[in-house]
Scaffold this motif. Structure first.
Motif, short mmCIF file in Angstrom:
data_model
loop_
_atom_site.label_atom_id
_atom_site.label_comp_id
_atom_site.label_asym_id
_atom_site.label_seq_id
_atom_site.Cartn_x
_atom_site.Cartn_y
_atom_site.Cartn_z
N LEU A 19 -5.28 1.80 -10.02
CA LEU A 19 -4.33 1.47 -8.70
C LEU A 19 -5.65 1.35 -6.97
CD1 LEU A 19 -1.63 3.75 -8.76
CD2 LEU A 19 -1.90 1.66 -8.58
N HIS A 20 -6.68 1.81 -7.82
CA HIS A 20 -7.90 1.53 -6.69
C HIS A 20 -8.44 0.18 -5.99
CE1 HIS A 20 -9.54 5.14 -4.67
NE2 HIS A 20 -8.93 5.86 -5.24
N ARG A 21 -8.44 -0.73 -7.67
CA ARG A 21 -9.25 -1.89 -7.76
C ARG A 21 -7.92 -2.47 -7.02
NH1 ARG A 21 -6.99 -5.96 -9.80
NH2 ARG A 21 -5.89 -4.73 -11.69
N ILE A 22 -6.68 -2.22 -7.21
CA ILE A 22 -5.44 -3.16 -6.12
C ILE A 22 -5.46 -2.78 -5.32
CG2 ILE A 22 -3.25 -3.63 -6.38
CD1 ILE A 22 -2.56 -2.57 -9.36
N LYS A 35 0.59 -1.41 0.27
CA LYS A 35 0.00 0.27 0.23
C LYS A 35 0.91 1.29 -0.01
CE LYS A 35 -5.00 -2.04 1.59
NZ LYS A 35 -5.45 -1.81 2.68
N GLN A 36 1.89 1.42 0.61
CA GLN A 36 3.10 2.34 0.56
C GLN A 36 3.16 2.52 -0.87
OE1 GLN A 36 6.24 0.97 3.55
NE2 GLN A 36 4.59 2.36 5.53
N LYS A 37 3.10 1.60 -1.43
CA LYS A 37 4.23 1.55 -3.27
C LYS A 37 3.20 1.99 -3.80
CE LYS A 37 7.07 -1.67 -3.29
NZ LYS A 37 7.66 -3.60 -3.46
N ILE A 38 1.86 1.80 -3.67
CA ILE A 38 1.08 2.28 -3.93
C ILE A 38 0.42 4.09 -4.00
CG2 ILE A 38 -1.94 3.07 -3.70
CD1 ILE A 38 -1.61 -0.33 -4.63
N VAL A 39 0.48 4.52 -3.17
CA VAL A 39 0.87 5.75 -2.41
C VAL A 39 1.89 6.65 -2.76
CG1 VAL A 39 0.79 7.16 -0.25
CG2 VAL A 39 -0.74 5.35 -0.06
N ALA A 40 3.14 6.00 -2.75
CA ALA A 40 3.86 6.72 -3.47
C ALA A 40 4.02 6.83 -5.19
CB ALA A 40 5.48 6.02 -3.04
N ASN A 53 -6.11 7.37 5.02
CA ASN A 53 -6.10 9.19 4.63
C ASN A 53 -5.60 9.74 3.81
OD1 ASN A 53 -8.05 8.64 6.41
ND2 ASN A 53 -7.07 9.93 8.02
N LYS A 54 -4.22 9.33 3.59
CA LYS A 54 -3.36 10.11 2.64
C LYS A 54 -3.38 9.62 0.52
CE LYS A 54 1.81 10.45 2.31
NZ LYS A 54 2.85 9.62 2.93
N PHE A 55 -4.07 8.01 1.33
CA PHE A 55 -4.58 7.62 -0.01
C PHE A 55 -5.30 8.18 -0.58
CE2 PHE A 55 -6.45 3.99 -2.91
CZ PHE A 55 -6.12 4.36 -3.50
N SER A 56 -6.52 8.10 0.38
CA SER A 56 -7.64 8.93 -0.19
C SER A 56 -7.74 10.88 -0.89
CB SER A 56 -8.68 9.03 0.68
OG SER A 56 -8.77 9.46 1.99
N GLU A 57 -7.06 11.17 -0.18
CA GLU A 57 -6.48 12.84 0.01
C GLU A 57 -5.43 12.66 -1.62
OE1 GLU A 57 -3.12 15.60 1.86
OE2 GLU A 57 -4.05 14.82 3.12
N PHE A 79 -5.64 9.55 -14.31
CA PHE A 79 -7.05 9.03 -14.09
C PHE A 79 -6.57 7.20 -14.19
CE2 PHE A 79 -11.46 8.53 -14.20
CZ PHE A 79 -11.92 8.74 -12.81
N ARG A 80 -7.09 7.44 -15.51
CA ARG A 80 -7.37 5.58 -15.52
C ARG A 80 -6.34 4.51 -14.70
NH1 ARG A 80 -6.97 7.82 -21.05
NH2 ARG A 80 -4.77 7.30 -20.50
N GLU A 81 -5.21 5.55 -14.20
CA GLU A 81 -4.65 4.39 -13.58
C GLU A 81 -4.51 4.50 -12.45
OE1 GLU A 81 0.51 4.09 -12.24
OE2 GLU A 81 0.07 5.08 -14.54
N LEU A 82 -5.15 5.56 -11.65
CA LEU A 82 -5.41 5.84 -10.58
C LEU A 82 -6.54 4.92 -10.40
CD1 LEU A 82 -5.71 6.92 -7.11
CD2 LEU A 82 -7.43 8.31 -8.93
N GLN A 83 -7.36 4.44 -10.84
CA GLN A 83 -8.53 3.95 -11.29
C GLN A 83 -7.86 2.54 -10.81
OE1 GLN A 83 -12.16 4.83 -10.55
NE2 GLN A 83 -11.20 6.60 -10.62
#
Length: 190
Positions: A54-57, A28-33, A75-79, A48-52
């Protein structure tokens, strides 16, 4: 969700659970980075496409983390997600603005074609000039860009009608000339 409940409610081997939590936290830290990098991405649509993805993952592929890290990392991810959504909304606003400008340009072109369809022209050379003007306006219409989707069909229909009216007007002139020529030919033959 179920894996999280599984660990929360059942007393399993704490070491295995802690190891799994640590691994999930790293993922999850890798995703946040990566999302932090996406915030600075110039191509907002690509980000935005990549973010979608990452959300699925985040939700489907990576398991839970320990309770002390859950809220903080979420909270960090959603921010960061909110920042990308805000950038996307700004992009859509600018696109909507340019589409409205394109609509005005296209309406102006349509009105010019309609005006050309009502001008009285009596010679072939003047008609050639009119045809050139319509062709230039036609090219400008297609080059003007997209319009809002709710008026796209109406704008296209108005454009086709204006061009059709011009062509009808032009054809009637040439039909009249042809008729006069045939009448003159018949008179000469007689």
């Amino acid at each position: 969700f179920h894996v999280e409940n599984f660990y929360d409610y059942l007393h399993l081997d704490r070491e295995a659970r802690d190891l799994d939590f640590k691994h999930n936290l790293e993922q999850k830290q890798k995703i946040v980075a990566r999302v932090e990098e996406l915030v600075n991405e110039a191509d907002v649509s690509k980000a935005f496409r990549e973010l979608q993805d990452l959300h699925r993952i985040w939700k489907e592929d990576i398991g839970p983390v320990s309770k002390e890290h859950r809220d903080e990392i979420w909270n960090k991810f959603s921010e960061l997600t909110k920042k990308i959504h805000d950038k996307r909304e700004v992009l859509f606003e600018s696109i909507r603005g340019s589409e409205l400008q394109n609509l005005e340009v296209k309406k102006n072109i349509i009105s010019q074609i309609e005006a050309l369809a009502t001008e009285k022209v009596n010679t072939h050379s003047l008609w050639l000039q009119q045809i050139e003007k319509v062709e230039a306006l036609r090219s400008a219409f297609f080059a003007a860009g997209k319009v809002p989707s709710d008026v796209n069909e109406a704008t296209w229909g108005a454009f086709k009608t204006a061009v059709r009216n011009f062509n009808t007007f032009k054809n009637s002139f040439y039909k009249d000339i042809k008729k006069d020529q045939n009448d003159n030919l018949n008179k000469k033959m007689a």
